[in-house]
Write an enzyme that holds these catalytic residues in place. Structure first.
Site, PDB file in Angstrom:
ATOM      1  N   GLY A 108     -43.577 -48.224   9.588  1.00  0.00           N
ATOM      2  CA  GLY A 108     -43.087 -48.380  10.955  1.00  0.00           C
ATOM      3  C   GLY A 108     -41.839 -49.222  11.040  1.00  0.00           C
ATOM      4  O   GLY A 108     -41.648 -49.973  12.005  1.00  0.00           O
ATOM      5  N   GLY A 110     -38.682 -48.154  11.199  1.00  0.00           N
ATOM      6  CA  GLY A 110     -37.564 -47.577  11.940  1.00  0.00           C
ATOM      7  C   GLY A 110     -36.624 -46.718  11.128  1.00  0.00           C
ATOM      8  O   GLY A 110     -35.406 -46.761  11.324  1.00  0.00           O
ATOM      9  N   SER A 111     -37.149 -45.882  10.234  1.00  0.00           N
ATOM     10  CA  SER A 111     -36.301 -45.066   9.373  1.00  0.00           C
ATOM     11  C   SER A 111     -35.500 -44.037  10.156  1.00  0.00           C
ATOM     12  O   SER A 111     -34.353 -43.737   9.805  1.00  0.00           O
ATOM     13  CB  SER A 111     -37.152 -44.360   8.311  1.00  0.00           C
ATOM     14  OG  SER A 111     -38.157 -43.561   8.914  1.00  0.00           O
ATOM     15  N   ALA A 114     -32.506 -45.731  11.753  1.00  0.00           N
ATOM     16  CA  ALA A 114     -31.549 -46.078  10.696  1.00  0.00           C
ATOM     17  C   ALA A 114     -30.754 -44.859  10.265  1.00  0.00           C
ATOM     18  O   ALA A 114     -29.543 -44.942  10.009  1.00  0.00           O
ATOM     19  CB  ALA A 114     -32.286 -46.689   9.501  1.00  0.00           C
ATOM     20  N   ASP A 155     -34.663 -50.720  17.768  1.00  0.00           N
ATOM     21  CA  ASP A 155     -34.540 -50.403  16.352  1.00  0.00           C
ATOM     22  C   ASP A 155     -33.132 -49.886  16.022  1.00  0.00           C
ATOM     23  O   ASP A 155     -32.604 -50.136  14.938  1.00  0.00           O
ATOM     24  CB  ASP A 155     -35.608 -49.396  15.908  1.00  0.00           C
ATOM     25  CG  ASP A 155     -35.833 -48.271  16.900  1.00  0.00           C
ATOM     26  OD1 ASP A 155     -35.135 -48.222  17.937  1.00  0.00           O
ATOM     27  OD2 ASP A 155     -36.705 -47.428  16.644  1.00  0.00           O
TER      28      ASP A 155
END
Length: 323
Positions: A108, A110-111, A114, A155
Site C-alpha cells: 500500500g 502508492g505504486s 508513483a 500519494d
C-alpha cells in the site's frame, strides 16, 4: 534527447488518513523504495509499455487510441498519464516506456501514483517542456482521478515533492516540512486490504452518524496541525502522543483490526513513543516511533505478533532524473 530515466518514491502516511478524503489535511512522507521509469521517443505514433513486474510486455496502442478500451490491467496509470501530457503538450511520433520498482504494491505504498508522476516527469524532460512541481502534481492527480474516479492526491504529492509534507485534499496546500530525521519503524500485517471497500464502509458510517463522524474528522485535523509543529521541533514524545490519539479516532471509525491493534500495542509496550496504523487500515501497515536504543526491541515485539518489519528510509527525495 531521445530517452530519459526517472524515479519516483513510494509514500507512507503519518497522520490524517481518512479525514484527508473529506478535505482535511494530512502529513505524508516519501520513502526510499522507488519506481523507475525509462521513456524513449520512437518514430511510429504508438504507445508501448513494458512493465514486467506486473506482467505487462510490449503492450502497444496507437497514440490516437489512448484512453480507449481495451485498457490492459495495470497499464491504466501510465497510459492515462501519457494521454494527459500529450493533450496539454502535443508531440509528434510515439513513446516507449519501461518500468520497474524496488517495492511491492502489496504494502500500500502508492505504486500507481508513483507511476503517474514518473511518467509526467519523464515526458516533460524528454520533450523539453518546463513543468513546475505543482504542474506535474496537477497532471498526475488528474490521471489518478481519470482512473480511480476518486482520491485525495496525497500519494501523488509525496511522489512529486518528496520529503515530509503537510497536504490538503486536491493539493490546496502542499507544504514541505523542515525535517532532517524521523525515527520511524514500519510493520506490515501480511494482509492486503481493499482501500475502496474500507472507504465505502466509512462513508456508510458517516451517513448513519454524520455529526459524530464529522467531529472525528475535525479532531483529526487538529491532531495533524499539532503534529506538524511537533515534527518540525523533533518533539518525539509529543509526536508519539499524537499518533496514539490519532489511532484512537481511527479505531472509532472502525478501520483498525485485531492484527493491527496487536502490533500497535506491542510496539507501545516495548517503549515506542507512539504507534498507529498507516493508510486505509484493516491490513497493510502500522508505524511506530522510537529512539535508537529501543528500535530493535520494538521491532522484535512487532515480529512477535506475527508482523513483518519493512526496512525503509523516510523523508526521501521526490521524483528525479536518474543517470
Amino acid at each position: 534527447m531521445s530517452s530519459i530515466k526517472v524515479s519516483a518514491p513510494a509514500k507512507l502516511m503519518l497522520f490524517g488518513e481518512h479525514s484527508v478524503v473529506h478535505n482535511h489535511p494530512c502529513i505524508v512522507t516519501a520513502v526510499d523504495q522507488r519506481l523507475y521509469l525509462e521513456a524513449e521517443k520512437i518514430i511510429e505514433p504508438t504507445f508501448v509499455l513494458d512493465a514486467p513486474q506486473i506482467g505487462i510486455k510490449n503492450y502497444t496502442k496507437p497514440i490516437v487510441k489512448l484512453r480507449k478500451n481495451p485498457i490492459k490491467p495495470g497499464a491504466a496509470f501510465v497510459e492515462f498519464a501519457v494521454s494527459n501530457f500529450l493533450r496539454s503538450h502535443k508531440q509528434l511520433g510515439g513513446i516507449r516506456i519501461k518500468t520497474k520498482s524496488n517495492f511491492s504494491s502489496k504494502f500500500g505504498f502508492g505504486s500507481s501514483s508513483a507511476a503517474a508522476v514518473a511518467t509526467i516527469a519523464a515526458l516533460s524532460k524528454l520533450y523539453n517542456v518546463a513543468l513546475t512541481k505543482k504542474q506535474i502534481f496537477d497532471l498526475a492527480y488528474m490521471t489518478v482521478l481519470d482512473v480511480q474516479r476518486a482520491g485525495s492526491g496525497f500519494d501523488v504529492a509525496a511522489a512529486v515533492y518528496g520529503g515530509t509534507i503537510y497536504f490538503t485534499t486536491g493539493g490546496k496546500q502542499i507544504i514541505p516540512l523542515k525535517i532532517t530525521s524521523l525515527p520511524l519503524i514500519v510493520g506490515y500485517t501480511g494482509i492486503k486490504a481493499s482501500t475502496t471497500q474500507i472507504l465505502h464502509q466509512t462513508e456508510e458510517k458517516e451517513k448513519k452518524y454524520p455529526k459524530l463522524i464529522t467531529t472525528i474528522y475535525k479532531n483529526i485535523e487538529e491532531i495533524v496541525d499539532e503534529a506538524k509543529t511537533a515534527l518540525e521541533k523533533k518533539n518525539w514524545k509529543n509526536v508519539g502522543d499524537l499518533m496514539n490519539i490519532n489511532q484512537g479516532y481511527l479505531e472509532a471509525l472502525g478501520v483498525s483490526s485485531p492484527k493491527l491493534s496487536a502490533m500497535i500495542y506491542a510496539a507501545r509496550e516495548a517503549g515506542a513513543y507512539g504507534a498507529k496504523l498507516s493508510g486505509a487500515g484493516v491490513g497493510d501497515c502500522m508505524i511506530a516511533l522510537g529512539n535508537h536504543n529501543s528500535k530493535f526491541i520494538i521491532q522484535n515485539s512487532i515480529k512477535g505478533t506475527g508482523g513483518q518489519i519493512i526496512n525503509v528510509k523516510v523523508n526521501e527525495p521526490g521524483v528525479r532524473v536518474e543517470k
